[in-house]
Design a protein around this motif. Structure first.
Motif, short mmCIF file in Angstrom:
data_model
loop_
_atom_site.label_atom_id
_atom_site.label_comp_id
_atom_site.label_asym_id
_atom_site.label_seq_id
_atom_site.Cartn_x
_atom_site.Cartn_y
_atom_site.Cartn_z
N ASP A 617 10.18 -3.85 -7.65
CA ASP A 617 10.34 -2.56 -8.32
C ASP A 617 9.00 -1.86 -8.47
OD1 ASP A 617 13.04 -2.89 -8.51
OD2 ASP A 617 13.03 -3.59 -10.59
N LYS A 618 7.97 -2.65 -8.76
CA LYS A 618 6.63 -2.08 -8.94
C LYS A 618 6.12 -1.48 -7.63
CE LYS A 618 2.17 -3.22 -11.01
NZ LYS A 618 1.35 -4.27 -11.68
N ILE A 619 6.36 -2.19 -6.51
CA ILE A 619 5.92 -1.70 -5.20
C ILE A 619 6.68 -0.43 -4.82
CG2 ILE A 619 5.80 -2.23 -2.74
CD1 ILE A 619 5.48 -5.19 -3.53
N VAL A 620 8.00 -0.48 -4.98
CA VAL A 620 8.81 0.67 -4.60
C VAL A 620 8.46 1.89 -5.44
CG1 VAL A 620 11.16 1.59 -4.53
CG2 VAL A 620 10.71 -0.72 -3.69
N SER A 621 8.31 1.70 -6.76
CA SER A 621 8.02 2.84 -7.64
C SER A 621 6.67 3.46 -7.32
CB SER A 621 8.05 2.39 -9.10
OG SER A 621 7.02 1.44 -9.36
N LYS A 622 5.78 2.66 -6.77
CA LYS A 622 4.44 3.17 -6.45
C LYS A 622 4.44 3.97 -5.15
CE LYS A 622 -0.34 1.56 -5.98
NZ LYS A 622 -1.24 0.38 -6.03
N TYR A 623 5.32 3.59 -4.19
CA TYR A 623 5.25 4.21 -2.86
C TYR A 623 6.50 5.01 -2.49
CZ TYR A 623 1.28 1.07 -2.30
OH TYR A 623 0.09 0.42 -2.46
N GLY A 635 0.89 6.69 -1.44
CA GLY A 635 1.53 6.37 -0.17
C GLY A 635 0.89 5.16 0.48
N LEU A 636 1.59 4.60 1.44
CA LEU A 636 1.06 3.47 2.21
C LEU A 636 0.17 4.01 3.32
CD1 LEU A 636 4.41 1.51 2.42
CD2 LEU A 636 2.32 0.63 1.34
N SER A 637 -1.08 3.59 3.30
CA SER A 637 -2.04 4.03 4.33
C SER A 637 -2.12 2.98 5.43
CB SER A 637 -3.41 4.24 3.69
OG SER A 637 -3.93 3.01 3.24
N LEU A 770 6.64 6.75 1.05
CA LEU A 770 5.60 7.68 1.45
C LEU A 770 4.55 7.01 2.33
CD1 LEU A 770 4.96 9.61 -1.89
CD2 LEU A 770 5.82 10.59 0.26
N LEU A 771 4.09 7.73 3.33
CA LEU A 771 2.95 7.33 4.13
C LEU A 771 1.85 8.35 3.89
CD1 LEU A 771 4.63 6.52 7.58
CD2 LEU A 771 4.18 4.94 5.69
N LYS A 772 0.61 7.92 3.89
CA LYS A 772 -0.49 8.87 3.69
C LYS A 772 -1.66 8.49 4.58
CE LYS A 772 -3.22 6.73 0.01
NZ LYS A 772 -3.89 6.95 -1.28
N GLY A 773 -2.50 9.48 4.85
CA GLY A 773 -3.69 9.24 5.64
C GLY A 773 -4.72 10.32 5.39
N ASN A 774 -5.95 10.01 5.69
CA ASN A 774 -7.05 10.96 5.53
C ASN A 774 -7.81 11.02 6.86
OD1 ASN A 774 -9.53 12.26 4.74
ND2 ASN A 774 -8.94 11.83 2.63
N ILE A 775 -7.61 12.10 7.60
CA ILE A 775 -8.19 12.22 8.94
C ILE A 775 -9.56 12.87 8.85
CG2 ILE A 775 -7.89 13.26 11.22
CD1 ILE A 775 -4.87 13.13 10.76
N GLU A 873 9.66 -6.06 5.86
CA GLU A 873 9.24 -7.41 5.46
C GLU A 873 8.56 -7.38 4.10
OE1 GLU A 873 5.55 -10.12 6.50
OE2 GLU A 873 6.84 -9.90 8.27
N LEU A 874 7.74 -6.34 3.86
CA LEU A 874 7.06 -6.22 2.57
C LEU A 874 8.06 -6.20 1.42
CD1 LEU A 874 4.70 -5.49 0.63
CD2 LEU A 874 4.94 -3.12 1.38
N LEU A 875 9.21 -5.56 1.63
CA LEU A 875 10.22 -5.43 0.57
C LEU A 875 11.28 -6.51 0.62
CD1 LEU A 875 10.69 -1.54 0.65
CD2 LEU A 875 9.18 -2.90 -0.79
N ASP A 876 11.10 -7.49 1.49
CA ASP A 876 12.08 -8.57 1.63
C ASP A 876 11.78 -9.67 0.59
OD1 ASP A 876 13.81 -10.58 2.33
OD2 ASP A 876 13.26 -10.60 4.46
N PRO A 877 12.67 -9.90 -0.38
CA PRO A 877 12.39 -10.92 -1.41
C PRO A 877 12.34 -12.34 -0.85
CG PRO A 877 14.64 -10.10 -1.60
CD PRO A 877 13.96 -9.23 -0.60
#
Length: 904
Positions: A617-623, A635-637, A770-775, A873-877
């Motif tokens: 829940d903490k991971i999902v709420s953050k991203y 977002g996930l960079s 969310l995905l994020k990046g800084n180009i 996989e990251l969200l797979d318990p």
């Protein structure tokens, strides 16, 4: 075995007290001597005048010694009038070096006019220095002869420039101080040595006792030489044949010259030839482990020998409070006499943060720096234990408001500071209450003192002086004769104990690795017989051996933990003791221990963390894709996804548990270096403008101004000295390389620098993250929309299939470039023809994926499938967080100690 001070008391108790002056090295030595003298009397008696040498100056007729701030401000005024105007804040480090240099040459009675002259021909060298002392003359000649050949190097030119300034500055500064009616300590001692015959204080005495000194400076030698003609001078030295009869032993260096070289002086003993009862050397894992080991050993020894003279000696002041906390739990009667440095107060780092932010300005303050320092301060156990959550929130807002206010006048800084310090309260029953009260008193005194200085030009200068003033303050504990004394290393001078516990003995701690701040080069120091590193180390070695020579139980501790002070390396004194004492005179008991508190040997196994519902829940709420997260630019960079792929345990510790390295370096480190570079290139070119060869050349001509603006925007500190100056040169070179590369390929339009992109990714389970990046740079050239990433290393592009980009860490560059291309495709649509590449700044070349061709839709579809699978996989318990199987990267990981991993 009789102590040294007891022997002095026995030798001097018959002297008439009203006619006797006793001078000892420390205040503690004076107290113990008077106690011993009183114990030898059978009836009430008058005590002689007993003075620590540090207090002697107060009793003599000499101009008063001014405080450091006054001396520094006066020196800056003198320098500005005599040579050139330097901003006060930039002058402070140089001014402190000048004051240290002037202090030293006056304490050693060096002729300043001779020292500061420039000798650029052999004839003047021969005339200026007597050849009677061959070694000193050769050092002098060798140094100045290096300047005879021209042209001079830039370093030589700069040296001659400031050396030429020091002579006139010394003369003018002395004259100004004389007019102002105050002086600095070295000059005061010089005046005293020149006027000994006129000093009324000494006329009241017929006997002068001078005991326990080592490494006399020239003014002290002259002082006592002249007093010998007026008084009955009794000198007692405390030495041992182990180092006095060994010509190569550094501890005996000062017994071979000057007043203490006479073999007729009492006393030189043979203490080390008598075997000790116990000798222990213990390696400990860090500050807290050392404190715990110390307390356990002290408790055992104190219980078995309650009447023994016992002392705990701390060479590292950061051990003091862990030791006191541990000792309090065990009920040990620890009695600290060493001072508490205000730099250890939890609020001190916060004050340094304010000092760092003041030169930047309220609109450009680095938010990351603020957040980091605020978190560290508010999570201090001492602060949290004394404040409720509501109070902590109020403090946080108070600090933020404080950082956002830059007073027009430095006079208002003190009001804001004291308001905050009074708002920070501690429970009266807490030991911190008294220390914080002292903090307030010293800060108020420093603020009041700064308020009297009319020449402090701005807030940054005000803060620089305040930090330096508070850093030098040490608060004394209330001490009593009872209990186990806990002392600093230099407090032990002329004191003797049956049992000593010394921590820590690491190279860099004892002996210290501190470097002299004097402006006088080594060769000239040798030529003028000024103390050099060898003399400083001789003093430390003597006090170490002297402390041990009468002790019977010796317990020595060193820190084996890497990255601690001394980096886990034993002090050379431990090796010397083994050769000098242990092998020649074996003690009754010898023990070498090494703590091993680790649950598993390094690298022997791995642990896992299950993905609980709370963690997921903490991971999902953050991203998760929400308006709030988009506003926060979450977002996930590419970096975060690579981190999870390479070591999911590191991802957990960093991004879920929120652990991090809170060390904020006071120099341009790697992240700061990159931030400055990116900011410079952001300022370099205008957006949506065709960049021609002529325009780029104009920007090349303006690199210095461009770089300085970028440094002030992101770093906000002076970069004219040391490491930062070198990094500034490297930055200038890399910016020039980028522009040179652009000069070879002009005619492009810059669409953006430091472009922040934010998009979403739909997972098979319906979740949208969310995905994020800084180009670094986005440009249009030749029908392509080019993604450019600046690289300062040796990055390579191998054009591997997207599905294989998680197999090796070397593929992170291609992973990052495809990630950016995917973000562009999702935000700008399918019509764009995208190229994604890197600009290698060291080799001045530009490389794209697909050998310079466009990124294909097939590549992006395959890459999107790759990261979709990774995030799934990251969200797979069912898949726990695990440590990486490859331990090589663990060497440089912030969490390697926590994971108990190191490189194979």
């Amino acid at each position: 075995m009789e102590s040294f001070l007891s022997k002095v008391a026995t030798a001097t108790h018959h002297l008439p007290p009203l006619e006797t002056l006793v001078i000892l090295p420390t205040q503690r030595a004076c107290y113990d001597y008077k106690q011993l003298l009183g114990n030898k009397a059978e009836a009430p008696l008058l005590l002689p005048s007993v003075v620590p040498i540090g207090n002697l100056l107060e009793k003599l007729n000499a101009p008063p010694v001014a405080d450091d701030i006054t001396l520094l401000v006066t020196l800056h005024q003198t320098y500005s009038e005599l040579h050139r105007i330097i901003p006060f804040r930039d002058f402070i480090p140089f001014g402190e070096q000048v004051l240290d240099t002037f202090n030293e040459i006056d304490r050693q009675l060096v002729d300043a006019s001779a020292l500061f002259q420039q000798l650029l021909d052999l004839k003047r060298i021969d005339e200026a220095f007597s050849g009677d002392e061959e070694e000193q003359y050769e050092q002098f000649k060798r140094f100045w002869s290096s300047f005879l050949n021209t042209p001079h190097t830039p370093l030589q030119t700069n040296f001659l420039k400031y050396w030429e300034e020091l002579g006139p500055l010394y003369t003018a500064y002395r004259k100004r101080l004389e007019q102002e009616g105050f002086t600095y300590e070295g000059l005061a001692w010089k005046i005293v040595s020149e006027t000994v015959e006129k000093q009324a204080y000494f006329s009241a005495f017929k006997h002068l006792v001078f005991a326990g000194f080592y490494a006399l400076n020239t003014t002290e030698e002259v002082l006592f030489e002249k007093l010998t003609k007026r008084l009955n001078l009794l000198v007692y030295k405390d030495a041992d044949r182990l180092y006095t009869e060994n010509q190569r032993h550094e501890a005996g260096r000062y017994f071979k010259r000057g007043l203490l070289s006479s073999k007729e002086l009492p006393w030189t003993g043979d203490h080390f030839s008598v075997p000790k009862e116990r000798y222990e050397v213990i390696g400990c894992n860090g500050v807290y482990a050392t404190s715990l080991q110390l307390c356990n050993d002290i408790q055992i020894h104190y219980t078995q020998n309650p009447k023994a003279r016992l002392a705990v000696v701390l060479t590292d002041e950061s051990l003091l409070f862990p030791l006191l906390q541990c000792g309090n739990k065990l009920g040990l009667p620890l009695n600290p006499s060493m001072g508490f440095s205000l730099s250890l107060h939890p609020v001190f780092n916060l004050l340094k943060l304010v000092a760092q932010c003041r030169p930047i300005g309220q609109h450009e303050i680095n938010e990351v720096l603020v957040e980091r320092c605020l978190t560290v301060f508010l999570e201090e156990p001492i602060v949290r234990d004394n404040h409720r959550e509501k109070d902590l929130s109020r403090l946080s807002e108070s600090i933020r408001s404080w950082l956002g206010i830059v007073p027009e006048s430095p006079d208002n800084e003190g009001v804001l500071l004291l308001d905050f310090l009074h708002a920070l309260t501690f429970d009266k029953n807490e030991w911190m209450f008294t220390l914080h009260s002292h903090m307030l008193l010293h800060t108020e005194a420093a603020v009041e003192r700064l308020g009297t200085c009319a020449d402090i030009p701005d807030s940054p200068s005000w803060w620089e002086l305040l930090i330096r003033q508070l850093k030098s303050v040490r608060i004394s504990f209330e001490t009593s004769p009872e209990g186990i004394p806990v002392m600093g290393f230099l407090e032990t001078r002329v004191l003797d104990f049956d049992s000593v516990f010394i921590a820590t003995l690491n190279e860099g701690t004892l002996p210290s690795s501190a470097v002299s701040s004097s402006l006088i080069p080594y060769a000239l120091r040798k030529a003028y017989r000024l103390p050099c590193r060898e003399e400083q180390q001789a003093v430390t070695a003597y006090h170490f051996y002297r402390l041990l020579q009468r002790a019977q139980n010796i317990h020595l501790y060193y820190n084996v933990q890497l990255n601690s002070m001394g980096a886990g390396e034993k002090s050379r004194y431990l090796y010397q003791l083994n050769l000098d004492v242990i092998r020649k005179y074996p003690p009754l008991s010898v023990r070498y221990l090494n703590q091993s508190p680790k649950i598993n040997p390094p690298g022997s196994g791995a642990f896992e963390i299950t993905k609980t519902a709370e963690i997921l829940d903490k991971i999902v709420s953050k991203y998760i894709d929400t308006p709030e997260n988009r506003d926060k630019k979450l977002g996930l960079s590419a970096t975060v996804l690579r981190m999870y792929s390479e070591c999911s345990m590191k991802f957990y510790l960093s991004k879920v548990a929120g652990l991090r390295n809170d060390k904020t370096p006071d120099y341009i480190d790697k992240p700061t270096f990159g931030t400055i570079l990116h900011r410079a290139m952001e300022l370099a070119y205008p957006i949506n403008t065709l960049l021609t060869k002529e325009y780029i050349q104009l920007r090349i001509n303006n690199i210095d101004e461009l770089l300085e603006t970028a440094i002030q925007d992101t770093y906000g500190r002076n970069t004219q000295y040391g490491h930062d100056y070198l990094m500034k040169g490297v930055l200038k070179k890399l910016i020039k390389n980028i522009m040179d590369l652009d000069m070879r390929q002009p005619g492009f339009t810059l669409e953006g620098s430091e472009v922040e992109l934010n998009t979403s990714l739909d997972l098979p389970n319906g979740t949208r993250l969310l995905l994020k990046g800084n180009i670094d740079r986005l440009e249009r050239r030749g029908g392509y929309l080019n993604i450019i990433d600046y690289k300062t290393g040796n990055d390579k592009i191998r054009d591997k299939p997207p599905e294989k980009l998680l197999e090796k860490s070397e593929d992170k560059t291609e992973f990052q470039l495809l990630f950016y291309a995917l973000l562009i495709r999702k935000t700008k649509g399918l019509h764009e023809t995208i190229r994604s590449g890197i600009m290698k700044l060291k080799s001045n070349e530009q490389i794209y994926l697909n050998e310079g061709g466009a990124v294909t839709s097939e590549q992006l579809e395959s890459f999107e499938q790759l990261i979709t699978g990774l995030i799934t996989e990251l969200l797979d318990p069912a898949v726990p967080f695990r440590m990486t199987a490859d331990s090589k990267p663990c060497t440089y990981c912030d969490f390697n100690v926590l994971c108990q991993r190191k490189s194979a």
